[in-house]
Design an enzyme around this catalytic site. Structure first.
Site, PDB file in Angstrom:
ATOM      1  N   GLU A 277       0.888  -1.175   0.000  1.00 50.74           N
ATOM      2  CA  GLU A 277       0.000   0.000   0.000  1.00 50.74           C
ATOM      3  C   GLU A 277       0.912   1.208   0.000  1.00 50.74           C
ATOM      4  O   GLU A 277       1.532   1.517   1.019  1.00 50.74           O
ATOM      5  CB  GLU A 277      -0.880  -0.005   1.252  1.00 50.74           C
ATOM      6  CG  GLU A 277      -1.668  -1.286   1.460  1.00 50.74           C
ATOM      7  CD  GLU A 277      -2.833  -1.436   0.501  1.00 50.74           C
ATOM      8  OE1 GLU A 277      -3.247  -0.434  -0.107  1.00 50.74           O
ATOM      9  OE2 GLU A 277      -3.321  -2.561   0.353  1.00 50.74           O
ATOM     10  N   CYS A 311      -2.389   8.889   2.794  1.00 52.06           N
ATOM     11  CA  CYS A 311      -2.032   8.437   1.451  1.00 52.06           C
ATOM     12  C   CYS A 311      -3.126   8.742   0.436  1.00 52.06           C
ATOM     13  O   CYS A 311      -2.836   8.947  -0.734  1.00 52.06           O
ATOM     14  CB  CYS A 311      -1.727   6.954   1.479  1.00 52.06           C
ATOM     15  SG  CYS A 311      -3.060   6.000   2.220  1.00 52.06           S
TER      16      CYS A 311
HETATM   17  P1  NAD Z   1       8.681   5.045   4.171  1.00 52.47           P
HETATM   18  O1  NAD Z   1       8.560   4.084   3.050  1.00 52.47           O
HETATM   19  O2  NAD Z   1       9.947   5.773   4.314  1.00 52.47           O
HETATM   20  O3  NAD Z   1       8.418   4.294   5.561  1.00 52.47           O
HETATM   21  C1  NAD Z   1       7.256   3.515   5.788  1.00 52.47           C
HETATM   22  C2  NAD Z   1       7.599   2.478   6.840  1.00 52.47           C
HETATM   23  O4  NAD Z   1       8.508   1.538   6.302  1.00 52.47           O
HETATM   24  C3  NAD Z   1       8.299   3.121   8.043  1.00 52.47           C
HETATM   25  O5  NAD Z   1       7.763   2.614   9.219  1.00 52.47           O
HETATM   26  C4  NAD Z   1       9.753   2.709   7.845  1.00 52.47           C
HETATM   27  O6  NAD Z   1      10.421   2.596   9.077  1.00 52.47           O
HETATM   28  C5  NAD Z   1       9.619   1.383   7.158  1.00 52.47           C
HETATM   29  N1  NAD Z   1      10.788   0.991   6.364  1.00 52.47           N
HETATM   30  C6  NAD Z   1      11.755   1.786   5.848  1.00 52.47           C
HETATM   31  N2  NAD Z   1      12.668   1.041   5.184  1.00 52.47           N
HETATM   32  C7  NAD Z   1      12.263  -0.249   5.280  1.00 52.47           C
HETATM   33  C8  NAD Z   1      12.773  -1.488   4.786  1.00 52.47           C
HETATM   34  N3  NAD Z   1      13.886  -1.559   4.063  1.00 52.47           N
HETATM   35  N4  NAD Z   1      12.093  -2.613   5.057  1.00 52.47           N
HETATM   36  C9  NAD Z   1      10.949  -2.571   5.775  1.00 52.47           C
HETATM   37  N5  NAD Z   1      10.431  -1.427   6.275  1.00 52.47           N
HETATM   38  C10 NAD Z   1      11.068  -0.285   6.029  1.00 52.47           C
HETATM   39  O7  NAD Z   1       7.460   6.015   4.056  1.00 52.47           O
HETATM   40  P2  NAD Z   1       7.190   7.324   4.896  1.00 52.47           P
HETATM   41  O8  NAD Z   1       7.663   8.472   4.094  1.00 52.47           O
HETATM   42  O9  NAD Z   1       7.649   7.169   6.281  1.00 52.47           O
HETATM   43  O10 NAD Z   1       5.587   7.260   4.895  1.00 52.47           O
HETATM   44  C11 NAD Z   1       4.820   7.997   4.029  1.00 52.47           C
HETATM   45  C12 NAD Z   1       4.538   7.237   2.752  1.00 52.47           C
HETATM   46  O11 NAD Z   1       3.688   6.140   3.042  1.00 52.47           O
HETATM   47  C13 NAD Z   1       3.790   8.086   1.751  1.00 52.47           C
HETATM   48  O12 NAD Z   1       4.307   7.821   0.477  1.00 52.47           O
HETATM   49  C14 NAD Z   1       2.374   7.591   1.865  1.00 52.47           C
HETATM   50  O13 NAD Z   1       1.597   7.805   0.718  1.00 52.47           O
HETATM   51  C15 NAD Z   1       2.592   6.153   2.142  1.00 52.47           C
HETATM   52  N6  NAD Z   1       1.401   5.568   2.786  1.00 52.47           N
HETATM   53  C16 NAD Z   1       0.583   4.778   2.042  1.00 52.47           C
HETATM   54  C17 NAD Z   1      -0.572   4.250   2.594  1.00 52.47           C
HETATM   55  C18 NAD Z   1      -1.500   3.371   1.788  1.00 52.47           C
HETATM   56  O14 NAD Z   1      -2.380   2.733   2.375  1.00 52.47           O
HETATM   57  N7  NAD Z   1      -1.376   3.314   0.459  1.00 52.47           N
HETATM   58  C19 NAD Z   1      -0.914   4.543   3.914  1.00 52.47           C
HETATM   59  C20 NAD Z   1      -0.054   5.353   4.641  1.00 52.47           C
HETATM   60  C21 NAD Z   1       1.111   5.855   4.067  1.00 52.47           C
END
Ligand code: NAD
Length: 540
Positions: A277, A311
């Site tokens: 997602e 998101c």
């Molecule tokens: P991000 O991808 O940097 O981080 C998201 C999560 O993934 C964090 O908790 C982070 O610690 C973890 N993460 C980072 N590297 C990882 C790895 N290598 N393996 C596993 N986990 C890892 O995103 P962000 O900037 O913190 O969050 C915002 C983004 O999330 C935006 O792009 C938003 O649109 C998206 N988002 C999408 C949804 C959806 O349902 N489509 C919902 C909420 C947020």
């Protein structure tokens, strides 16, 4: 939990800016309370605890334990053992636990709302969206479980000689890696269907969502979830998050497209399934026949819910040129009236961003747009007088392709207005993005709205609604097209993705190869006649 706040509720207008609700509250959580709730974290203490602060005021809340890779391995082992017994429980018993959890969340909502606000900085009302989402998902899956998991019978290739039955088995140990923007609902709602399907879950919430998540997990245990079935690990993404992706049998990841790609690559290498997602650059189209007051109010919610850190919130408004001036006047007037607050109380329209990184991205996108010639119709500045990460709801126009905010996700309270000469041009603009998460269409003609919606490449499209209608319809799927993700949450798929479908077939009387000793040409001749008659009799 001990919590203190000096909330005032009278709106106070700051010089030249949005109205402000309340004063400067002090928000605290007892370390003893955090220690108690953190007993749910799998941690051997080798990774130092991290400090949690609240974006509402920048104050330190306390420290929380972290998990090493060995802790994640231990969590997966424990989950594997507990899952065997959990998968044998009756579906009705699993459902009962989730319905009890539903009631406990509503009973404890005030405490959960405090935690959500403290961790994310959002308003209490936007926090309530998370409470509502959590209970809607729990109720839906608890009630639909037997139907969603029901097996199916299939005919054999030749009538009466064989039968087959497909049944769903749990994957085993599911890994859920959740983001920070919805500390309660994003941490828990993807775990609920995985648990109900008979899996154990290793859940890695973001550290900035740890307290809301841990409290919800306690409530699940109080509701009767057996030990070892839901295990929480904490730690940063590249270590704890990555370990969950490398060690579990199926991964549900929510976050950015960049990280989602890495998660998908790891899952591909391991040949385990995943649902992703991811991000969006969501359009909102106001057609020429829209009810403009309704559309302007709806656009405020669509763009600035959770300060745009959602998101599915809208970052692009596309107006039919016939109504553009009128719509913009109404919309900007409403945005200027939005009440800002960092109070732990209802009454505000927008709160704080979640932290320094989000504030930096928002400032970078707005300053870049301003420097390259965009017009700031309202907002466009931080409000440190209200909270360290508060930024005004901002409306831009004259944004061009060379600006960061044109195509990149801001994930903050910033929206850009564009104009389209007709519906066709508007749909082209809606689809002119690498993302395909959510969209919305505003028109008085609902049939036309649905027709326009079907032409937009997005996993959810709201007609006369920004995101809530699609999000709360949990019986229908939700997820991203294009770079916004793979797979769906909600609906049957949101639960069935956590299962393996197994076909158990039974052969009767004679094998497909024919009875022993029968001449092959005689047998294949009989089969050929049989196949012809199946075709003629309409056998499926
Ligand atoms: P991000 O991808 O940097 O981080 C998201 C999560 O993934 C964090 O908790 C982070 O610690 C973890 N993460 C980072 N590297 C990882 C790895 N290598 N393996 C596993 N986990 C890892 O995103 P962000 O900037 O913190 O969050 C915002 C983004 O999330 C935006 O792009 C938003 O649109 C998206 N988002 C999408 C949804 C959806 O349902 N489509 C919902 C909420 C947020």
């Amino acid at each position: 939990m001990s919590l203190s706040t000096s909330a005032k509720t009278d709106p106070v207008r700051a010089a030249g800016g949005n109205p402000v609700v309340g004063g400067a509250p002090r928000h605290t959580v007892d370390q003893a309370w955090i220690d108690q709730v953190s007993r749910g974290v799998v941690s051997d203490g080798t990774v130092p605890a991290v400090e949690l602060t609240t974006p509402l005021t920048g104050e330190v809340l306390g420290t929380v334990a972290q998990s090493s890779r060995a802790d994640v391995e231990a969590a997966v082992r424990a989950g594997r053992m507990a899952q065997v017994r959990w998968a044998r429980t009756r579906l009705a018993d699993r459902s009962r636990i989730l319905l009890r959890f539903h009631d406990l969340v509503l009973e404890h909502q005030s405490e959960l709302l405090d935690l959500v606000q403290l961790e994310s900085g959002k308003t209490r009302f936007h926090g309530f969206e998370e409470v509502a989402d959590t209970v809607i998902v729990a109720r839906h899956y608890a009630r639909r479980l037997p139907g969603y998991l029901a097996g199916t019978s299939a005919q054999g290739g030749l009538p009466f000689l064989s039968t087959a039955r497909a049944a769903r088995r749990p994957k085993g140990v599911v890994g859920v890696v959740a983001p920070w923007n919805y500390p309660l609902s994003m941490s828990i709602t993807d775990a609920i269907p995985a648990l109900l399907a008979g899996n154990a879950v290793v859940l890695r919430p973001d550290n900035r969502a740890a307290l809301s998540c841990l409290r919800a997990v306690q409530l699940l245990e109080e509701a009767g979830l057996p030990d070892g079935v839901l295990l929480v690990v904490l730690g940063d993404g590249p270590s704890a998050g990555q370990a969950v992706v490398e060690l579990t049998d199926y991964v549900c990841f929510t976050g950015s497209t960049a990280t989602g790609r890495k998660v998908a690559a790891t899952c591909a290498e391991r040949l385990v399934g995943c649902s992703l997602e991811l991000g969006g650059k969501n359009p909102l189209y106001v057609a020429a026949d829209a009810d403009l007051d309704r559309a302007a109010r709806g656009a405020v919610t669509a763009c600035f819910g959770s300060a745009g850190q959602l998101c599915i919130s809208a970052e692009r408004i596309i107006c039919h040129e016939a109504i553009a001036d009128d719509f913009v006047r109404r919309f900007v007037a409403l945005v200027r009236q939005m009440r800002l607050s960092v109070d732990l109380a209802y009454g505000a329209d927008m709160g704080s961003l979640a932290g320094p990184q989000q504030l930096a991205t928002v400032e970078e996108h707005v300053e870049d747009a301003r420097a390259k010639g965009a017009t700031v119709l309202t907002g466009g500045r931080a409000r440190p007088d209200l909270g360290p990460y508060v930024y005004e709801p901002t409306v831009l126009t004259d944004v061009t392709e060379d600006m960061l905010s044109a195509r990149g996700e801001t994930f903050g309270p910033v929206v850009t207005i564009y104009r389209a000469r007709d519906d066709r041009a508007a749909i082209t603009m809606c689809n002119d993005t690498d993302y395909g998460l959510n969209a919305s269409v505003w028109t008085r003609d609902v049939r036309r709205g649905k027709d326009l919606a079907r032409r937009i490449d997005a996993g959810t499209v709201g007609v006369n609604d920004g995101y809530a209608a699609a999000w709360t319809a949990v019986g229908a799927p939700m997820g991203g097209m294009k770079q916004s993700g793979i797979g769906r949450r909600h609906g049957a798929e949101g639960l069935r993705k956590y299962t393996e479908e197994q076909n158990v077939a039974v052969q009767r009387l004679v094998p497909v190869q024919g009875p022993a000793g029968v001449d092959q040409s005689l047998w294949t001749g009989l089969l050929t006649s049989g196949l012809r008659s199946l075709r003629l009799t309409g056998w499926r």
